[in-house]
Design a protein around this motif. Structure first.
Motif, mmCIF file in Angstrom:
data_model
loop_
_atom_site.group_PDB
_atom_site.id
_atom_site.type_symbol
_atom_site.label_atom_id
_atom_site.label_comp_id
_atom_site.label_asym_id
_atom_site.label_seq_id
_atom_site.Cartn_x
_atom_site.Cartn_y
_atom_site.Cartn_z
ATOM 1 N N SER A 67 -0.887 -3.614 10.747
ATOM 2 C CA SER A 67 -0.837 -2.297 10.115
ATOM 3 C C SER A 67 -2.174 -1.602 10.346
ATOM 4 O O SER A 67 -3.228 -2.219 10.227
ATOM 5 C CB SER A 67 -0.594 -2.439 8.612
ATOM 6 O OG SER A 67 0.680 -2.961 8.387
ATOM 7 N N GLN A 68 -2.106 -0.306 10.671
ATOM 8 C CA GLN A 68 -3.338 0.424 10.941
ATOM 9 C C GLN A 68 -3.046 1.921 10.954
ATOM 10 O O GLN A 68 -1.926 2.344 11.243
ATOM 11 C CB GLN A 68 -3.938 -0.006 12.281
ATOM 12 C CG GLN A 68 -5.304 0.554 12.597
ATOM 13 C CD GLN A 68 -6.331 0.332 11.509
ATOM 14 O OE1 GLN A 68 -6.372 1.084 10.547
ATOM 15 N NE2 GLN A 68 -7.158 -0.691 11.646
ATOM 16 N N THR A 69 -4.068 2.709 10.652
ATOM 17 C CA THR A 69 -3.961 4.157 10.748
ATOM 18 C C THR A 69 -4.274 4.565 12.195
ATOM 19 O O THR A 69 -4.865 3.785 12.946
ATOM 20 C CB THR A 69 -4.965 4.853 9.811
ATOM 21 O OG1 THR A 69 -6.289 4.566 10.270
ATOM 22 C CG2 THR A 69 -4.791 4.374 8.373
ATOM 23 N N PRO A 70 -3.934 5.775 12.595
ATOM 24 C CA PRO A 70 -4.214 6.194 13.966
ATOM 25 C C PRO A 70 -5.712 6.216 14.315
ATOM 26 O O PRO A 70 -6.064 6.162 15.485
ATOM 27 C CB PRO A 70 -3.637 7.614 14.034
ATOM 28 C CG PRO A 70 -2.630 7.683 12.948
ATOM 29 C CD PRO A 70 -3.133 6.777 11.865
ATOM 30 N N ARG A 71 -6.589 6.291 13.342
ATOM 31 C CA ARG A 71 -8.029 6.376 13.628
ATOM 32 C C ARG A 71 -8.741 5.029 13.521
ATOM 33 O O ARG A 71 -9.948 4.946 13.717
ATOM 34 C CB ARG A 71 -8.698 7.381 12.695
ATOM 35 C CG ARG A 71 -8.222 8.793 12.934
ATOM 36 C CD ARG A 71 -8.688 9.301 14.289
ATOM 37 N NE ARG A 71 -7.957 10.483 14.663
ATOM 38 C CZ ARG A 71 -7.268 10.607 15.785
ATOM 39 N NH1 ARG A 71 -7.220 9.626 16.648
ATOM 40 N NH2 ARG A 71 -6.645 11.711 16.061
ATOM 41 N N GLY A 72 -8.013 3.981 13.233
ATOM 42 C CA GLY A 72 -8.614 2.659 13.116
ATOM 43 C C GLY A 72 -8.530 1.875 14.419
ATOM 44 O O GLY A 72 -8.206 2.407 15.478
ATOM 45 N N GLN A 95 -6.699 4.002 19.181
ATOM 46 C CA GLN A 95 -6.151 5.255 19.683
ATOM 47 C C GLN A 95 -7.289 6.243 19.873
ATOM 48 O O GLN A 95 -8.058 6.482 18.928
ATOM 49 C CB GLN A 95 -5.116 5.777 18.685
ATOM 50 C CG GLN A 95 -4.254 6.901 19.195
ATOM 51 C CD GLN A 95 -3.171 7.240 18.194
ATOM 52 O OE1 GLN A 95 -3.471 7.713 17.100
ATOM 53 N NE2 GLN A 95 -1.936 7.018 18.557
ATOM 54 N N TYR A 131 1.030 2.333 19.602
ATOM 55 C CA TYR A 131 0.994 2.657 18.181
ATOM 56 C C TYR A 131 2.381 3.125 17.791
ATOM 57 O O TYR A 131 2.920 4.059 18.388
ATOM 58 C CB TYR A 131 -0.040 3.752 17.902
ATOM 59 C CG TYR A 131 -0.219 4.008 16.418
ATOM 60 C CD1 TYR A 131 -1.010 3.170 15.652
ATOM 61 C CD2 TYR A 131 0.418 5.067 15.795
ATOM 62 C CE1 TYR A 131 -1.176 3.377 14.291
ATOM 63 C CE2 TYR A 131 0.261 5.287 14.430
ATOM 64 C CZ TYR A 131 -0.541 4.448 13.689
ATOM 65 O OH TYR A 131 -0.696 4.648 12.337
ATOM 66 N N ASP A 134 3.135 3.052 12.064
ATOM 67 C CA ASP A 134 1.914 2.685 11.339
ATOM 68 C C ASP A 134 1.386 1.301 11.701
ATOM 69 O O ASP A 134 0.741 0.631 10.895
ATOM 70 C CB ASP A 134 2.116 2.785 9.820
ATOM 71 C CG ASP A 134 2.463 4.195 9.382
ATOM 72 O OD1 ASP A 134 1.899 5.141 9.977
ATOM 73 O OD2 ASP A 134 3.280 4.362 8.462
ATOM 74 N N GLU A 135 1.669 0.867 12.917
ATOM 75 C CA GLU A 135 1.145 -0.399 13.425
ATOM 76 C C GLU A 135 0.565 -0.203 14.810
ATOM 77 O O GLU A 135 1.073 0.591 15.602
ATOM 78 C CB GLU A 135 2.253 -1.456 13.559
ATOM 79 C CG GLU A 135 2.701 -2.076 12.299
ATOM 80 C CD GLU A 135 3.649 -3.234 12.544
ATOM 81 O OE1 GLU A 135 3.673 -4.120 11.689
ATOM 82 O OE2 GLU A 135 4.353 -3.261 13.563
ATOM 83 N N ASN A 159 -11.773 0.637 10.331
ATOM 84 C CA ASN A 159 -11.304 1.975 9.987
ATOM 85 C C ASN A 159 -11.879 3.097 10.838
ATOM 86 O O ASN A 159 -11.502 4.241 10.649
ATOM 87 C CB ASN A 159 -11.622 2.253 8.516
ATOM 88 C CG ASN A 159 -10.917 1.280 7.610
ATOM 89 O OD1 ASN A 159 -9.772 0.925 7.857
ATOM 90 N ND2 ASN A 159 -11.590 0.821 6.580
#
Length: 187
Positions: A67-72, A95, A131, A134-135, A159
């Motif tokens: 799990s990760q945000t687009p900016r991590g 990303q 991506y 949310d992964e 992050n």
């Protein structure tokens, strides 16, 4: 009394649906029809490892999901010289600002690694990242790995990315417990 009973029933149904919909590696379907024979739900950082081990070629085709945000950013690797983070030969993904996924290899030589691209101590091919939902997912073919089938592994998430270099991750809780041992012959 009827209101309390109704609330109890609604809460029970809601909790059962959360349990039954919990993500595991076994119920995951890859978007590009890839199929992996083995997988493991890693114990921290909402992470999963999928793999196929080829004993004849001594290679491992892996897909690491987290799990990760687009900016991590995420990273997964094998530590051929010890346990924990230092010594890990890592696959890294993030990303970029244009929304393109980047994947590369990096050696983790200290607790303050550069995270810059560099070759690993073993061959890596078919390296890619995506991506979705949310992964972040890193895929690669590793090897040949002639050290057997049981390896120390480490995984991580952060992050922030600056100038295409992942920045330091938090240093507490699950971030310092993200390592273990895995036998690639296990299913």
């Amino acid at each position: 009394m009827a209101i309390k009973r109704t609330i109890l029933i609604v809460c029970t149904i809601a909790s059962l649906s959360l349990v039954s919909s919990a993500q595991t590696c076994k119920n995951y379907k890859f978007s590009n029809q890839r199929d992996f024979q083995s997988c493991a739900d890693l114990p921290v950082l909402e992470a999963y490892l999928h793999w196929n081990y080829n004993s004849t070629a001594e290679t491992i085709h892996i897909a690491y999901r987290a799990s990760q945000t687009p900016r991590g950013w995420i990273a997964w690797g094998i530590n051929p010289t010890g346990s924990g983070m230092v010594g890990t030969q890592a696959l890294v993904a993030f990303q970029d600002l244009k929304g393109n996924m980047k994947a590369y290899t990096s050696q983790i030589k200290s607790y303050n690694p550069s995270m810059k691209p560099e070759p690993l101590s073993f061959p890596v091919s078919e390296l890619s990242a995506e991506y979705s939902n949310d992964e972040m997912i890193i895929s690669a073919l590793l090897g040949p790995l002639s050290n057997g089938t049981t390896f120390n592994i480490a995984w991580q998430a952060g992050n922030a990315v600056s100038n295409d270099i992942p920045q330091s991750h938090p240093h507490f809780g699950p971030y310092v417990r993200s390592s273990g041992t895995l036998n690639f012959l296990s299913v």
